[in-house]
Design a protein around this motif. Sequence first.
Motif, PDB file in Angstrom:
ATOM      1  N   GLU A  71      -7.551   3.044   0.051  1.00 34.30           N
ATOM      2  CA  GLU A  71      -6.795   4.006   0.836  1.00 34.30           C
ATOM      3  C   GLU A  71      -6.029   3.316   1.966  1.00 34.30           C
ATOM      4  O   GLU A  71      -6.569   2.492   2.696  1.00 34.30           O
ATOM      5  CB  GLU A  71      -7.750   5.059   1.423  1.00 34.30           C
ATOM      6  N   GLY A  72      -4.744   3.634   2.066  1.00 32.58           N
ATOM      7  CA  GLY A  72      -3.926   3.154   3.163  1.00 32.58           C
ATOM      8  C   GLY A  72      -3.366   1.757   3.000  1.00 32.58           C
ATOM      9  O   GLY A  72      -2.695   1.265   3.919  1.00 32.58           O
ATOM     10  N   ALA A  75       0.383   1.296   3.612  1.00 37.27           N
ATOM     11  CA  ALA A  75       0.903   1.598   4.954  1.00 37.27           C
ATOM     12  C   ALA A  75       0.518   0.541   5.982  1.00 37.27           C
ATOM     13  O   ALA A  75       1.111   0.489   7.052  1.00 37.27           O
ATOM     14  CB  ALA A  75       0.408   2.969   5.408  1.00 37.27           C
ATOM     15  N   ASP A  76      -0.458  -0.283   5.672  1.00 38.24           N
ATOM     16  CA  ASP A  76      -0.930  -1.295   6.609  1.00 38.24           C
ATOM     17  C   ASP A  76      -0.506  -2.677   6.126  1.00 38.24           C
ATOM     18  O   ASP A  76      -0.781  -3.055   4.987  1.00 38.24           O
ATOM     19  CB  ASP A  76      -2.460  -1.215   6.709  1.00 38.24           C
TER      20      ASP A  76
END
Length: 383
Positions: A71-72, A75-76
């Motif tokens: 997850e994520g 975006a990171d």
Amino acid sequence: MSTPTASPAAARARPPRGRRAFRHRPALAWFAALGSAWVFVLVTLGAFTTSIGAGMVFADWPLSNGSLNPEGWLADAAMFAEHSHRLSGATMGLFTIVLAAWLWLVEPRRWLRALGGGALALVVAQGVIGGQRVTLDALHLPGVAMSVGQMLRIPHGILAQVFVCVLFAIAAALSRPWMARDAGFGSAADARSSGPGAKGNTGGQTVPPNLRRLALAALALVFVQLVVAAAMRHNHAGLAIPTFPLAADGGLLPAQWDFRVALAFAHRALAAALVIVLPWLAIATWREPAAPRGLKRLAAAMLVLLATQIALGAFTVWTMRGAYVATAHVINGAAVLATVFLLAWWLHRERIEHRAGWRPEPGAKTPAPTGETAATARLASSP
């Protein structure tokens, strides 16, 4: 009446036919070239991961936070760099498995099949070392500043460079120019078997031994430089000498020395040596009458990459190891290695193929090569 059978020596000497016939296979050649290009995607993501310090953003392996799609991660930046590196490594592994199997099925040259197996062994080793770099990050040895996982970053970086060279060797050996009869640097064997007027014959000119030795020396020097660079990078010694081109006190030699300063200085000293050796190799290649035009262009590309590498090294210091500049420095360094390796590899083409080539039985006549069988006949007629 019994049917005569060929002797084992004759069986070994005869060029394979059918599935393993010696011929150019465009699909396999393009697949190998694609793998050689993809390895630079892998090197780029690995270098960027190190440059931003994201190697331990996931504490588990082979999954990332227990998932193939953590997850994520899109975006990171740190998560994206490390997870993309893992995904590109897995893709490279699949590429290499298919390439090694394909070579084993259709390639008649035993040394090239073995090279495919070597590439597969390297990519497996790289995956294991990369995984252990994560799982052993918390393990420390007495008296050693880095953890075991951190120490594994150095062989991981070095083996990546070896893997680049192996892939380029395979791609080159599968290319049409390599397999063509008139690829340049005709051997003395060709002159004897084909005659001075034969197509592709360069009058018995061989690669000068001095040129071969110079290419090998240049390749060794580049590889040593990359080993020192890997040690410097992973010991955080890139700014141990924080100014360029001179040391902080304005001299050529640093005023104070320790292990990290020694690594940084060795990296600069080797770069200075390469500024001499690589142009020397390029000029020697340009001045060689029998050198094919492609090799001379490769030598020119080598010098462009060398100049770019020196500039990137300077900017890496001036930007205090800016992540993008440092990553570009690693990528371009791998490109320099690949170019020098390819030049040295091609200069040894005749020796590689003729030493490993098929040899006819004593007294046997080799038919004149025609069409697609020209390259096969060349190997079969080697003395």
